[in-house]
Scaffold this motif. Structure first.
Motif, PDB file in Angstrom:
ATOM      1  N   GLU A  24       0.831  -1.195   0.000  1.00 25.32           N
ATOM      2  CA  GLU A  24       0.000   0.000   0.000  1.00 25.32           C
ATOM      3  C   GLU A  24       0.870   1.252   0.000  1.00 25.32           C
ATOM      4  O   GLU A  24       1.825   1.362   0.771  1.00 25.32           O
ATOM      5  N   LYS A  25       0.530   2.201  -0.884  1.00 24.62           N
ATOM      6  CA  LYS A  25       1.207   3.488  -0.892  1.00 24.62           C
ATOM      7  C   LYS A  25       0.618   4.318   0.236  1.00 24.62           C
ATOM      8  O   LYS A  25      -0.600   4.382   0.405  1.00 24.62           O
ATOM      9  N   ILE A  26       1.482   4.932   1.028  1.00 21.82           N
ATOM     10  CA  ILE A  26       1.021   5.764   2.128  1.00 21.82           C
ATOM     11  C   ILE A  26       1.643   7.159   2.003  1.00 21.82           C
ATOM     12  O   ILE A  26       2.630   7.344   1.285  1.00 21.82           O
ATOM     13  N   ASP A  32       8.399  14.744  -2.832  1.00 19.88           N
ATOM     14  CA  ASP A  32       9.648  14.215  -3.398  1.00 19.88           C
ATOM     15  C   ASP A  32       9.910  12.755  -3.049  1.00 19.88           C
ATOM     16  O   ASP A  32      10.856  12.161  -3.561  1.00 19.88           O
ATOM     17  N   THR A  33       9.092  12.173  -2.167  1.00 19.87           N
ATOM     18  CA  THR A  33       9.337  10.810  -1.683  1.00 19.87           C
ATOM     19  C   THR A  33       8.073   9.971  -1.744  1.00 19.87           C
ATOM     20  O   THR A  33       7.015  10.411  -1.290  1.00 19.87           O
ATOM     21  N   PHE A  34       8.194   8.768  -2.301  1.00 19.90           N
ATOM     22  CA  PHE A  34       7.120   7.772  -2.245  1.00 19.90           C
ATOM     23  C   PHE A  34       7.378   6.878  -1.043  1.00 19.90           C
ATOM     24  O   PHE A  34       8.522   6.510  -0.761  1.00 19.90           O
ATOM     25  N   LEU A  35       6.315   6.486  -0.342  1.00 24.54           N
ATOM     26  CA  LEU A  35       6.413   5.633   0.829  1.00 24.54           C
ATOM     27  C   LEU A  35       5.396   4.506   0.683  1.00 24.54           C
ATOM     28  O   LEU A  35       4.240   4.744   0.329  1.00 24.54           O
ATOM     29  N   TYR A  36       5.836   3.276   0.927  1.00 25.29           N
ATOM     30  CA  TYR A  36       4.980   2.097   0.784  1.00 25.29           C
ATOM     31  C   TYR A  36       5.111   1.213   2.017  1.00 25.29           C
ATOM     32  O   TYR A  36       6.195   1.102   2.592  1.00 25.29           O
ATOM     33  N   SER A 109      10.562 -18.373  -3.036  1.00 22.14           N
ATOM     34  CA  SER A 109      10.547 -16.915  -2.986  1.00 22.14           C
ATOM     35  C   SER A 109       9.338 -16.358  -3.712  1.00 22.14           C
ATOM     36  O   SER A 109       8.776 -16.994  -4.608  1.00 22.14           O
ATOM     37  N   LEU A 110       8.947 -15.170  -3.291  1.00 23.57           N
ATOM     38  CA  LEU A 110       7.937 -14.368  -3.972  1.00 23.57           C
ATOM     39  C   LEU A 110       8.635 -13.105  -4.441  1.00 23.57           C
ATOM     40  O   LEU A 110       9.380 -12.488  -3.676  1.00 23.57           O
ATOM     41  N   SER A 111       8.421 -12.704  -5.689  1.00 18.38           N
ATOM     42  CA  SER A 111       9.102 -11.534  -6.238  1.00 18.38           C
ATOM     43  C   SER A 111       8.102 -10.515  -6.750  1.00 18.38           C
ATOM     44  O   SER A 111       7.118 -10.862  -7.398  1.00 18.38           O
ATOM     45  N   ILE A 112       8.384  -9.265  -6.447  1.00 10.14           N
ATOM     46  CA  ILE A 112       7.629  -8.129  -6.979  1.00 10.14           C
ATOM     47  C   ILE A 112       8.615  -7.353  -7.843  1.00 10.14           C
ATOM     48  O   ILE A 112       9.583  -6.789  -7.326  1.00 10.14           O
ATOM     49  N   SER A 113       8.394  -7.345  -9.142  1.00  6.02           N
ATOM     50  CA  SER A 113       9.359  -6.701 -10.035  1.00  6.02           C
ATOM     51  C   SER A 113       9.185  -5.186 -10.099  1.00  6.02           C
ATOM     52  O   SER A 113      10.107  -4.482 -10.490  1.00  6.02           O
ATOM     53  N   SER A 114       7.999  -4.680  -9.690  1.00  6.58           N
ATOM     54  CA  SER A 114       7.754  -3.244  -9.719  1.00  6.58           C
ATOM     55  C   SER A 114       6.725  -2.864  -8.665  1.00  6.58           C
ATOM     56  O   SER A 114       5.541  -3.195  -8.801  1.00  6.58           O
ATOM     57  N   VAL A 115       7.165  -2.174  -7.627  1.00 10.29           N
ATOM     58  CA  VAL A 115       6.244  -1.688  -6.589  1.00 10.29           C
ATOM     59  C   VAL A 115       5.242  -0.723  -7.225  1.00 10.29           C
ATOM     60  O   VAL A 115       4.042  -0.791  -6.976  1.00 10.29           O
ATOM     61  N   ILE A 116       5.725   0.179  -8.060  1.00  8.86           N
ATOM     62  CA  ILE A 116       4.841   1.147  -8.725  1.00  8.86           C
ATOM     63  C   ILE A 116       3.830   0.423  -9.610  1.00  8.86           C
ATOM     64  O   ILE A 116       2.647   0.763  -9.626  1.00  8.86           O
ATOM     65  N   GLY A 117       4.277  -0.602 -10.326  1.00 11.75           N
ATOM     66  CA  GLY A 117       3.378  -1.363 -11.202  1.00 11.75           C
ATOM     67  C   GLY A 117       2.268  -2.078 -10.456  1.00 11.75           C
ATOM     68  O   GLY A 117       1.134  -2.136 -10.919  1.00 11.75           O
ATOM     69  N   ILE A 118       2.578  -2.610  -9.275  1.00 13.55           N
ATOM     70  CA  ILE A 118       1.573  -3.320  -8.484  1.00 13.55           C
ATOM     71  C   ILE A 118       0.587  -2.352  -7.838  1.00 13.55           C
ATOM     72  O   ILE A 118      -0.586  -2.633  -7.717  1.00 13.55           O
ATOM     73  N   THR A 119       1.069  -1.182  -7.414  1.00 10.94           N
ATOM     74  CA  THR A 119       0.214  -0.270  -6.655  1.00 10.94           C
ATOM     75  C   THR A 119      -0.512   0.765  -7.512  1.00 10.94           C
ATOM     76  O   THR A 119      -1.459   1.378  -7.051  1.00 10.94           O
ATOM     77  N   SER A 120      -0.068   0.955  -8.753  1.00 14.44           N
ATOM     78  CA  SER A 120      -0.736   1.953  -9.606  1.00 14.44           C
ATOM     79  C   SER A 120      -2.065   1.417 -10.102  1.00 14.44           C
ATOM     80  O   SER A 120      -2.259   0.213 -10.255  1.00 14.44           O
TER      81      SER A 120
END
Length: 121
Positions: A24-26, A32-36, A109-120
């Motif tokens: 989750e993006k918070i 200037d900063t993204f926080l998840y 393992s579980l992999s997330i290749s893009s935090v932005i891609g999953i949360t957008s």
């Protein structure tokens, strides 16, 4: 004992709930900063979570020198991630059934290749 490469599953928007991944993006308080906030299950099948590795990606392709490696030590594990709001993304690997030591190997393992891609949206 080394296990070789772990059996990996790529996390997507479609399977994140099934894999007990909550990302989750918070509000960071700064434009200037993204926080998840990443929350995940402490077990995958019968394997305990052992490590979380994060990789700050420059231009979504190059790993920068700002990558982190965490040892999981909670029944309800979570990681707070931050990155510059422009030109960066983060990739994440959550590893399960890990051996002990300085350079442990893990079975799954579980992999997330893009935090932005999953949360957008």
């Amino acid at each position: 004992m080394a296990y070789g490469l772990p059996k990996n599953t790529e996390v997507t928007r479609a399977n994140a709930d099934l894999l007990s991944i909550k990302l989750e993006k918070i509000d960071s308080g700064s434009v200037d900063t993204f926080l998840y906030q990443l929350e995940f299950a402490n077990k995958l099948e019968s394997c305990l979570a052992g490590r979380v590795q994060t990789f700050l990606l420059l231009d979504k392709k190059k790993i920068s020198s700002s990558s982190m490696d965490y040892k999981v030590g909670s029944e309800q594990p979570s990681v707070l991630l931050h990155m510059p709001a422009s030109g960066y993304d983060t990739a994440i690997t959550i590893q399960y059934c890990c051996s002990e030591g300085v350079s442990p190997s893990c079975k799954q393992s579980l992999s997330i290749s893009s935090v932005i891609g999953i949360t957008s949206q």
